[in-house]
Design a protein around this motif. Structure first.
Motif, PDB file in Angstrom:
ATOM      1  N   TYR A  42       0.828  -1.217   0.000  1.00 40.24           N
ATOM      2  CA  TYR A  42       0.000   0.000   0.000  1.00 40.24           C
ATOM      3  C   TYR A  42       0.861   1.266   0.000  1.00 40.24           C
ATOM      4  CZ  TYR A  42       0.651   0.890   5.026  1.00 40.24           C
ATOM      5  OH  TYR A  42       1.188   1.166   6.252  1.00 40.24           O
ATOM      6  N   ILE A  43       2.175   1.091   0.252  1.00 40.10           N
ATOM      7  CA  ILE A  43       3.129   2.192   0.051  1.00 40.10           C
ATOM      8  C   ILE A  43       4.018   1.707  -1.106  1.00 40.10           C
ATOM      9  CG2 ILE A  43       4.964   3.583   1.099  1.00 40.10           C
ATOM     10  CD1 ILE A  43       3.684   2.860   3.868  1.00 40.10           C
ATOM     11  N   SER A  76       6.882   2.191  11.289  1.00 44.16           N
ATOM     12  CA  SER A  76       6.327   2.450  12.633  1.00 44.16           C
ATOM     13  C   SER A  76       7.325   2.289  13.771  1.00 44.16           C
ATOM     14  CB  SER A  76       5.138   1.537  12.889  1.00 44.16           C
ATOM     15  OG  SER A  76       4.017   2.016  12.202  1.00 44.16           O
ATOM     16  N   PHE A 130      -3.275  -1.522  12.948  1.00 44.03           N
ATOM     17  CA  PHE A 130      -2.459  -0.315  13.190  1.00 44.03           C
ATOM     18  C   PHE A 130      -3.092   0.955  12.650  1.00 44.03           C
ATOM     19  CE2 PHE A 130      -0.774  -2.057   9.185  1.00 44.03           C
ATOM     20  CZ  PHE A 130      -0.727  -0.943   8.377  1.00 44.03           C
ATOM     21  N   GLU A 149       3.836   8.171   0.653  1.00 46.02           N
ATOM     22  CA  GLU A 149       2.835   8.156   1.726  1.00 46.02           C
ATOM     23  C   GLU A 149       1.984   9.418   1.694  1.00 46.02           C
ATOM     24  OE1 GLU A 149       3.119   6.084   5.319  1.00 46.02           O
ATOM     25  OE2 GLU A 149       5.302   6.087   5.238  1.00 46.02           O
ATOM     26  N   ASN A 171      -4.528   7.530   6.900  1.00 44.88           N
ATOM     27  CA  ASN A 171      -3.895   8.439   7.858  1.00 44.88           C
ATOM     28  C   ASN A 171      -4.532   9.828   7.786  1.00 44.88           C
ATOM     29  OD1 ASN A 171      -2.034   6.636   9.051  1.00 44.88           O
ATOM     30  ND2 ASN A 171      -0.763   6.740   7.212  1.00 44.88           N
ATOM     31  N   CYS A 216       8.267   8.146   9.428  1.00 43.66           N
ATOM     32  CA  CYS A 216       8.094   6.755   8.974  1.00 43.66           C
ATOM     33  C   CYS A 216       9.107   6.408   7.880  1.00 43.66           C
ATOM     34  CB  CYS A 216       6.686   6.531   8.424  1.00 43.66           C
ATOM     35  SG  CYS A 216       5.403   6.564   9.685  1.00 43.66           S
ATOM     36  N   TYR A 261       0.552  -3.956  17.603  1.00 42.50           N
ATOM     37  CA  TYR A 261      -0.880  -3.795  17.278  1.00 42.50           C
ATOM     38  C   TYR A 261      -1.705  -4.933  17.864  1.00 42.50           C
ATOM     39  CZ  TYR A 261       2.092  -1.420  13.962  1.00 42.50           C
ATOM     40  OH  TYR A 261       3.107  -0.713  13.409  1.00 42.50           O
TER      41      TYR A 261
END
Ligand code: GLN
Length: 313
Positions: A27-28, A64, A95, A160, A167, A195, A241
Motif C-alpha cells: 500500500y506504500i 512504525s 495499526f 505516503e 492516515n 516513517c 498492534y
C-alpha cells in the motif's frame, strides 16, 4: 558463553529458504519493490559488542518503529502531559484502525498505532515547525546510533503523502474532536517523514541501546531509568498492534515493528536487537522477523519472563 554471532548466523541460515515468508506491504508503492528474500539481524550487547548476520548493513524503511523515537522526543518535550491526549492501552485493533476513535472521543489508545503517533507528531509541532521536528528526529536517531549517514527516504515520504488516505482520515477525524491542533497536512507531513527514516539493522540496534541500558546509551543519559522502563512497557503491551499479546507470549521482549519488515526488540540489561525481513503477517508485522526473535530468545533465555538466577530468584 553463547557465541551470538554464530547463533544469529545459524538463525539466518535456517530461515533462508522458509516458505511462509509473509507478504511485502504494497500500500506504500516503494515498499512493494523490496525483495522478500532480504533478511538481516543485528545484536548489540550491553558491553557494546555488535553481532550481525545477513543483510544487516542494508538500510530499510523503519516505518512504525519510528514511533518509539517520536514518543521519546514527545515525552522529553511535554512529559506526562502527553497522556492527556493519547492512552497507554493495547488497542486490539489494526495499526490504521479508526473504530475506537469515535467512542473514545478522538483519544487514540496508545502512541504505537497510527492515530497515536499522529497525535505525538502534533504535540511535537506545538513547539517546532515541521522542518525543525524532522531535523530534530534525524539528529536524535543519528546520535543514538552514533552514525551520521542515517537519512530519510524522500521517495517513501512522498509516496505516503500521495496515498495515505487512512492516515488523512485519522488525522482529520481527531482534529474534529480537538485532539489535533495543528494543520493536518503539516502534522501528516512530519509523521510520514518519520516513517520514511531508512536504517539498517545495525543502526537500529545501536539506536535501541538506551532502552537496553536503563536510559543510558554509550555513557550518555538519554532518558531517565523510569522513562526507559515505561517505554519498554508500552513496547511490550502495544508494539505489535493486535498481535502484541502473541508477540509477548512467543518472544517475551519489548518490541516495535514496522510495515517495512523491521522489528526493534530490547532485552533490558542484556541486548538491543534489530531484525529485518520484509514479508508481513496478517497484522502487518514481519513474519520471519518474529520467528527469528522467537528462536533467539529460546536459545538464549533472554525473555523478560525468564527467571534471572543471578538475581537470586
Ligand atoms: N505499521 C506501520 O509501520 C505503518 C506506518 C505507515 N507509514 C502508515 O502510516 O501506514
Amino acid at each position: 558463553m553463547t557465541d551470538i554471532s554464530a547463533l544469529i548466523a545459524g538463525i539466518a541460515e535456517e530461515l533462508r529458504f522458509a516458505d511462509n515468508r509473509g507478504k511485502v506491504a504494497n500500500y506504500i508503492p516503494p515498499l512493494a519493490l523490496v525483495p522478500d528474500t532480504r533478511f538481516g539481524m543485528a545484536v548489540v550487547m550491553a558491553d557494546g559488542t555488535v553481532h550481525t548476520a545477513g543483510d544487516a548493513e542494508e538500510p530499510f524503511s523503519i516505518q512504525s518503529i519510528s514511533k518509539v523515537f517520536a514518543l521519546t522526543l514527545a515525552l522529553g518535550a511535554v512529559g506526562d502531559q502527553l497522556w492527556h491526549r493519547v492512552g497507554r492501552e493495547p488497542s486490539g485493533s489494526a495499526f490504521h484502525s479508526i473504530v475506537q476513535l469515535e467512542t473514545e472521543h478522538g483519544i487514540p489508545r496508545n502512541p504505537f498505532i497510527n492515530a497515536g503517533a499522529i497525535v505525538v507528531c502534533d504535540v511535537l509541532l506545538g513547539r517546532l515547525q515541521p522542518r525543525e521536528a524532522i531535523g530534530q528526529m534525524l539528529r536524535f536517531v543519528r546520535e543514538l546510533a552514533g552514525d551520521d549517514t542515517i537519512a530519510i527516504d524522500e521517495t517513501v515520504a512522498r509516496a505516503e503523502q500521495d496515498g495515505g488516505f487512512r492516515n488523512k482520515a485519522l488525522a482529520n477525524y481527531m482534529r474534529a474532536f480537538g485532539n489535533i491542533e495543528g494543520e493536518v497536512d503539516l502534522v501528516l507531513g512530519t509523521y510520514f517523514h518519520f516513517c520514511a527514516l531508512a536504517m539498517s539493522c545495525r543502526q537500529l540496534a545501536m539506536a535501541g541501546r538506551f532502552l537496553m541500558g536503563g536510559g543510558v546509551s554509550d555513557g550518555h543519559r538519554v532518558v531517565t531509568e523510569k522513562r526507559a522502563r515505561r517505554i519498554n512497557a508500552l513496547m511490550m503491551s502495544c508494539g505489535h498492534y493486535d498481535n502484541s499479546g502473541d508477540f509477548a507470549y512467543r518472544i517475551g521482549l519489548p518490541g516495535k515493528s514496522g510495515v517495512g519488515g523491521g522489528i526493534l526488540a530490547v532485552a533490558p540489561g542484556i541486548a538491543s536487537i534489530a531484525v529485518w525481513s520484509p514479508g508481513l503477517n496478517a497484522s502487518g508485522n514481519s513474519q520471519l522477523g518474529q520467528l527469528a526473535l522467537e528462536r533467539l530468545v529460546q536459545r538464549t533465555g533472554w525473555s523478560v519472563f525468564e527467571p534471572r538466577l543471578s538475581q537470586g530468584l
